[in-house]
Design a protein around this motif. Structure first.
Motif, PDB file in Angstrom:
ATOM      1  N   PRO A  34       0.872  -1.161   0.074  1.00  0.00           N
ATOM      2  CA  PRO A  34       0.147  -0.187   0.087  1.00  0.00           C
ATOM      3  C   PRO A  34       0.715   1.090  -0.030  1.00  0.00           C
ATOM      4  CG  PRO A  34      -0.932  -1.579   1.472  1.00  0.00           C
ATOM      5  CD  PRO A  34       0.524  -2.328   0.959  1.00  0.00           C
ATOM      6  N   ILE A  35       1.929   1.287   0.678  1.00  0.00           N
ATOM      7  CA  ILE A  35       2.875   2.395   0.817  1.00  0.00           C
ATOM      8  C   ILE A  35       3.332   2.752  -0.662  1.00  0.00           C
ATOM      9  CG2 ILE A  35       4.938   3.286   1.676  1.00  0.00           C
ATOM     10  CD1 ILE A  35       4.476   2.186   4.141  1.00  0.00           C
ATOM     11  N   GLU A  36       3.703   1.695  -1.264  1.00  0.00           N
ATOM     12  CA  GLU A  36       4.087   1.954  -2.873  1.00  0.00           C
ATOM     13  C   GLU A  36       3.053   2.433  -3.670  1.00  0.00           C
ATOM     14  OE1 GLU A  36       6.203   2.054  -5.968  1.00  0.00           O
ATOM     15  OE2 GLU A  36       7.200   1.395  -4.039  1.00  0.00           O
ATOM     16  N   ALA A  37       1.773   2.143  -3.550  1.00  0.00           N
ATOM     17  CA  ALA A  37       0.785   2.787  -4.259  1.00  0.00           C
ATOM     18  C   ALA A  37       0.637   4.348  -3.762  1.00  0.00           C
ATOM     19  CB  ALA A  37      -0.459   2.093  -4.199  1.00  0.00           C
ATOM     20  N   LEU A  38       0.765   4.535  -2.606  1.00  0.00           N
ATOM     21  CA  LEU A  38       0.275   5.601  -1.936  1.00  0.00           C
ATOM     22  C   LEU A  38       1.523   6.680  -2.234  1.00  0.00           C
ATOM     23  CD1 LEU A  38      -1.215   4.737   1.272  1.00  0.00           C
ATOM     24  CD2 LEU A  38      -2.421   5.784  -0.722  1.00  0.00           C
ATOM     25  N   GLN A  39       2.718   6.348  -2.214  1.00  0.00           N
ATOM     26  CA  GLN A  39       3.841   6.992  -2.751  1.00  0.00           C
ATOM     27  C   GLN A  39       3.738   7.597  -4.105  1.00  0.00           C
ATOM     28  OE1 GLN A  39       8.079   6.481  -1.290  1.00  0.00           O
ATOM     29  NE2 GLN A  39       8.480   6.093  -3.256  1.00  0.00           N
ATOM     30  N   THR A  40       3.360   6.761  -4.905  1.00  0.00           N
ATOM     31  CA  THR A  40       3.303   6.901  -6.450  1.00  0.00           C
ATOM     32  C   THR A  40       2.124   8.120  -6.661  1.00  0.00           C
ATOM     33  OG1 THR A  40       4.205   4.764  -6.900  1.00  0.00           O
ATOM     34  CG2 THR A  40       2.700   5.985  -8.578  1.00  0.00           C
ATOM     35  N   LEU A  41       1.065   7.880  -5.872  1.00  0.00           N
ATOM     36  CA  LEU A  41       0.004   8.782  -5.753  1.00  0.00           C
ATOM     37  C   LEU A  41       0.355  10.131  -5.339  1.00  0.00           C
ATOM     38  CD1 LEU A  41      -3.180   9.512  -5.804  1.00  0.00           C
ATOM     39  CD2 LEU A  41      -3.303   8.674  -3.520  1.00  0.00           C
ATOM     40  N   SER A  42       1.093  10.103  -4.300  1.00  0.00           N
ATOM     41  CA  SER A  42       1.790  11.314  -3.629  1.00  0.00           C
ATOM     42  C   SER A  42       2.390  12.033  -4.958  1.00  0.00           C
ATOM     43  CB  SER A  42       2.684  10.937  -2.345  1.00  0.00           C
ATOM     44  OG  SER A  42       3.935  10.845  -2.962  1.00  0.00           O
ATOM     45  N   GLY A 187      -3.531  -6.498  -0.428  1.00  0.00           N
ATOM     46  CA  GLY A 187      -3.452  -5.047   0.114  1.00  0.00           C
ATOM     47  C   GLY A 187      -3.190  -4.019  -1.003  1.00  0.00           C
ATOM     48  N   ILE A 188      -2.404  -4.345  -2.027  1.00  0.00           N
ATOM     49  CA  ILE A 188      -2.081  -3.481  -3.140  1.00  0.00           C
ATOM     50  C   ILE A 188      -3.166  -3.369  -3.862  1.00  0.00           C
ATOM     51  CG2 ILE A 188      -0.627  -3.180  -5.063  1.00  0.00           C
ATOM     52  CD1 ILE A 188       1.458  -4.934  -4.020  1.00  0.00           C
ATOM     53  N   ASP A 189      -4.100  -4.557  -4.091  1.00  0.00           N
ATOM     54  CA  ASP A 189      -5.446  -4.326  -5.109  1.00  0.00           C
ATOM     55  C   ASP A 189      -6.516  -3.468  -4.265  1.00  0.00           C
ATOM     56  OD1 ASP A 189      -4.333  -6.235  -6.975  1.00  0.00           O
ATOM     57  OD2 ASP A 189      -4.927  -7.910  -5.585  1.00  0.00           O
ATOM     58  N   ALA A 190      -6.735  -3.763  -3.108  1.00  0.00           N
ATOM     59  CA  ALA A 190      -7.325  -2.900  -2.338  1.00  0.00           C
ATOM     60  C   ALA A 190      -7.134  -1.342  -2.193  1.00  0.00           C
ATOM     61  CB  ALA A 190      -7.548  -3.487  -0.895  1.00  0.00           C
ATOM     62  N   THR A 191      -5.937  -1.253  -2.199  1.00  0.00           N
ATOM     63  CA  THR A 191      -5.438   0.283  -2.176  1.00  0.00           C
ATOM     64  C   THR A 191      -5.689   0.800  -3.326  1.00  0.00           C
ATOM     65  OG1 THR A 191      -3.633  -0.240  -0.465  1.00  0.00           O
ATOM     66  CG2 THR A 191      -3.473   1.743  -1.703  1.00  0.00           C
ATOM     67  N   LEU A 192      -5.313   0.200  -4.521  1.00  0.00           N
ATOM     68  CA  LEU A 192      -5.544   0.972  -5.888  1.00  0.00           C
ATOM     69  C   LEU A 192      -6.894   0.983  -5.971  1.00  0.00           C
ATOM     70  CD1 LEU A 192      -3.292  -1.446  -7.816  1.00  0.00           C
ATOM     71  CD2 LEU A 192      -3.016   1.115  -7.604  1.00  0.00           C
ATOM     72  N   LYS A 206      -3.202   4.876 -13.612  1.00  0.00           N
ATOM     73  CA  LYS A 206      -1.716   5.208 -13.977  1.00  0.00           C
ATOM     74  C   LYS A 206      -0.771   4.636 -12.614  1.00  0.00           C
ATOM     75  CE  LYS A 206      -2.672   9.465 -16.736  1.00  0.00           C
ATOM     76  NZ  LYS A 206      -2.475  10.848 -16.753  1.00  0.00           N
ATOM     77  N   THR A 207      -1.473   4.951 -11.537  1.00  0.00           N
ATOM     78  CA  THR A 207      -0.417   4.208 -10.282  1.00  0.00           C
ATOM     79  C   THR A 207      -0.128   2.785 -10.439  1.00  0.00           C
ATOM     80  OG1 THR A 207      -1.661   5.819  -8.770  1.00  0.00           O
ATOM     81  CG2 THR A 207      -0.778   4.004  -7.896  1.00  0.00           C
ATOM     82  N   ALA A 208      -1.195   1.853 -10.988  1.00  0.00           N
ATOM     83  CA  ALA A 208      -0.869   0.637 -11.208  1.00  0.00           C
ATOM     84  C   ALA A 208       0.425   0.462 -12.400  1.00  0.00           C
ATOM     85  CB  ALA A 208      -1.963  -0.086 -11.566  1.00  0.00           C
ATOM     86  N   ASN A 209       0.154   1.218 -13.467  1.00  0.00           N
ATOM     87  CA  ASN A 209       0.996   1.041 -14.232  1.00  0.00           C
ATOM     88  C   ASN A 209       2.393   1.668 -14.049  1.00  0.00           C
ATOM     89  OD1 ASN A 209      -1.028   0.055 -16.274  1.00  0.00           O
ATOM     90  ND2 ASN A 209      -1.691   2.064 -16.988  1.00  0.00           N
ATOM     91  N   VAL A 210       2.476   2.755 -13.222  1.00  0.00           N
ATOM     92  CA  VAL A 210       3.662   3.268 -12.894  1.00  0.00           C
ATOM     93  C   VAL A 210       4.386   2.078 -12.042  1.00  0.00           C
ATOM     94  CG1 VAL A 210       5.107   4.949 -11.325  1.00  0.00           C
ATOM     95  CG2 VAL A 210       3.363   5.597 -12.962  1.00  0.00           C
TER      96      VAL A 210
END
Length: 237
Positions: A34-42, A187-192, A206-210
């Motif tokens: 989840p942090i990886e996804a959120l860091q990309t979102l940030s 947890g990654i799927d749920a966060t996305l 875009k987050t998932a693709n990055v």
């Protein structure tokens, strides 16, 4: 005031302060996925990360000596908390609760559940990963709500919380402002999916693709519900 202006005025602000609860023997990917996804979102949306633990001492993922590891010295990483249960910001928007071996230990679950119970009323969203759902269930915030969790420990998790509406075949569930995921990588799927719901599908894609991550965005299908037809003993892998 126009209807459009009124709608804008009553729409809640986008969440900014994200808290992640950690404890000894938490599952690394439950937190870092989840942090990886959120860091990309940030990169496009201002976010602040709070790493929360009972104290400011470093917290490790390694299994305890009394745990299931039989291969010698424990293997893992350590994180440094930024906040304690007592100093967490009052305006925390989101709390992520991971699982792991530590989430099976009563000495860990009890204080963590008390923290979740106290914190939840002020949150915009609560997200649980893997058997971290057991902590939220122990806090009582999942009573009469739909939820899922780790399939390896499914029977142990669900039998301890009969007031929860458990959905075994779900990859993740959404009930109100609570999101729960299946085990570890889910947890990654749920966060996305949460990013999609809050920030829009384009941003989530875009987050998932990055991340170069193949997002499993069908929340109703989790093959591990069949792979793990029965619970396993973590102390006898």
């Amino acid at each position: 005031m126009s209807a459009q202006t009124e709608a804008t005025a009553t729409k809640p602000a986008l969440p900014k302060k994200i808290g992640v609860l950690i404890f000894p023997a938490f599952e690394p990917l439950d937190v870092m996925g989840p942090i990886e996804a959120l860091q990309t979102l940030s990169w496009t949306n201002k976010l602040e990360l709070c790493v929360i633990a009972p104290t400011l001492d470093t917290v490790g993922t390694a299994l305890p000596e009394t745990g299931p590891s039989v291969s010698g010295p424990a293997f893992g990483v350590r994180l440094v908390p930024t906040h304690t249960f007592a100093t967490v910001p009052a305006d925390l928007d989101v709390l992520i609760v991971p699982g792991g071996y530590g989430a099976t230990l009563p000495a860990t679950v009890a204080p963590a559940a008390e923290f979740v119970k106290k914190t939840y009323p002020g949150l915009q969203y609560l997200i649980t990963v893997c058997n971290g759902v057991a902590i939220a269930a122990a806090a009582g915030v999942l009573d009469r709500k739909t939820a899922t969790g780790d399939k390896v420990l499914w029977n142990a998790i669900t039998s301890a919380a009969p007031k929860v509406k458990w959905v075994k075949h779900a990859r993740y569930t959404v009930d109100g402002n609570i999101w729960t995921s299946s085990g570890v990588s889910a947890g990654i799927d749920a966060t996305l999916a949460w990013i999609k719901a809050v920030f829009g599908e384009e941003r989530a894609r875009k987050t998932a693709n990055v991340m170069e991550y193949e997002w499993k965005d069908d929340k109703s299908w989790d093959p591990f519900a069949y792979v793990w037809a029965e619970d396993i003993d973590l102390n006898n892998l």
